[in-house]
Design a protein around this motif. Sequence first.
Motif, mmCIF file in Angstrom:
data_model
loop_
_atom_site.group_PDB
_atom_site.id
_atom_site.type_symbol
_atom_site.label_atom_id
_atom_site.label_comp_id
_atom_site.label_asym_id
_atom_site.label_seq_id
_atom_site.Cartn_x
_atom_site.Cartn_y
_atom_site.Cartn_z
ATOM 1 N N LEU A 285 -41.668 89.768 82.855
ATOM 2 C CA LEU A 285 -41.176 88.570 83.528
ATOM 3 C C LEU A 285 -42.087 87.369 83.291
ATOM 4 C CD1 LEU A 285 -40.060 90.047 86.979
ATOM 5 C CD2 LEU A 285 -38.568 89.006 85.251
ATOM 6 N N GLU A 286 -43.386 87.611 83.224
ATOM 7 C CA GLU A 286 -44.316 86.504 83.073
ATOM 8 C C GLU A 286 -44.482 86.041 81.629
ATOM 9 O OE1 GLU A 286 -47.965 86.419 85.099
ATOM 10 O OE2 GLU A 286 -47.075 86.851 87.050
ATOM 11 N N ASP A 287 -43.987 86.808 80.680
ATOM 12 C CA ASP A 287 -44.165 86.424 79.272
ATOM 13 C C ASP A 287 -42.993 86.940 78.440
ATOM 14 O OD1 ASP A 287 -45.204 85.455 76.932
ATOM 15 O OD2 ASP A 287 -47.088 86.583 77.015
ATOM 16 N N ARG A 288 -41.786 86.443 78.757
ATOM 17 C CA ARG A 288 -40.586 86.919 78.061
ATOM 18 C C ARG A 288 -40.665 86.692 76.555
ATOM 19 N NH1 ARG A 288 -38.371 85.045 82.956
ATOM 20 N NH2 ARG A 288 -36.888 86.472 83.978
ATOM 21 N N ASP A 289 -41.236 85.572 76.142
ATOM 22 C CA ASP A 289 -41.287 85.272 74.711
ATOM 23 C C ASP A 289 -42.069 86.340 73.941
ATOM 24 O OD1 ASP A 289 -39.837 82.992 75.132
ATOM 25 O OD2 ASP A 289 -41.550 81.631 75.061
ATOM 26 N N ARG A 290 -43.121 86.859 74.544
ATOM 27 C CA ARG A 290 -43.940 87.863 73.865
ATOM 28 C C ARG A 290 -43.144 89.125 73.563
ATOM 29 N NH1 ARG A 290 -49.862 90.228 75.756
ATOM 30 N NH2 ARG A 290 -50.059 91.746 74.057
ATOM 31 N N PHE A 291 -42.248 89.503 74.477
ATOM 32 C CA PHE A 291 -41.551 90.777 74.348
ATOM 33 C C PHE A 291 -40.138 90.638 73.788
ATOM 34 C CE2 PHE A 291 -44.711 91.268 77.733
ATOM 35 C CZ PHE A 291 -45.442 92.319 77.223
ATOM 36 N N ALA A 292 -39.690 89.431 73.539
ATOM 37 C CA ALA A 292 -38.335 89.210 73.042
ATOM 38 C C ALA A 292 -38.101 89.977 71.750
ATOM 39 C CB ALA A 292 -38.111 87.715 72.823
#
Length: 324
Positions: A285-292
């Motif tokens: 949730l805090e870093d969606r871009d990292r896990f996309a």
Amino acid sequence: MIDPVFLDSPLYRCEALEPGLGCAVSIKLETANPVRSFKGRGTEVIASLLAERGERAVVCASAGNLGQALAWSGRGRGLDVTVVASRFATVAKLDRIRALGAGLELVDGDHELARERAAAIARHDGIRLVEDSLDLETCEGAATIGLELVEARDGRGPVQLAGAAPPFDTVLVALGGGALATGVGHVLKALAPGVEVICVQPSGAPALTRSWHERRVVTTDTTDTIADGVAGRYPIPAVLDDLLLVADDAVLVREASIVAGMRMLLDHAGLVVEPSAALGIAAILEDRDRFAGRHVVTIVCGSNVDGDAYRGWVGAGPLPAVRT
């Protein structure tokens, strides 16, 4: 050595979580067992070894989950188990320790004071002190989760990754004392080195994460988090040494994100979890871009939570805002 009731826990893709997280998500569910946490894997190893050697008593300090697991494993092997805990620990966890037949001593302080008292009891009585994350048996027990993940990823284990999904490339691990992170991490780095191991800790209890980043032991004076299962202040040097070998990253998450993760696991996965078990979801949730675009496994490590507190956290109102 480990009772099969703790092994081959469910692993499945949870597509209902994915629209809100922006990545493929699989859950390794470590709550469907008699102590509702992964800790039974390690205490089974310890209790088996003690019984083989003819020892009859053992003591540990616990925020709740280790104490329950040691009580369960010790009861089945005729061990006299004493658990030292903070008087402020989750009431439901303390009640369950008593129900499982262990002696329970409460201290007027936090988990670190409980650790000191447990060590004093062990010295005075000449019995085994179980120190979670320092004792290799606790790490070895947790490492069996890593073995099951690798076997499922390779299609060789009794538990297969259900749901059409590519092999996972990331594992999110709650970071407290370090047994889960180092145990799972060692297996993944040995057998699936391409998988990223990311440890997650609350920003209100950051000692081991700060230690990992600074490559030295960093302590804190206090903790301030609802995730009591990971709220340590004094990292163990040997654990940090291991963590530096096997963790690719260590991140901190806010309390609002932990609560949001608990709500998501309830609403979209039908799972009641304790705050520590929602740390992986909080990290996404805090870093969606990292896990996309990635396939992430989060280890849901425990569900021992006080009912009133849980309802207060997730029962009403909108989800807390989190960074995107």
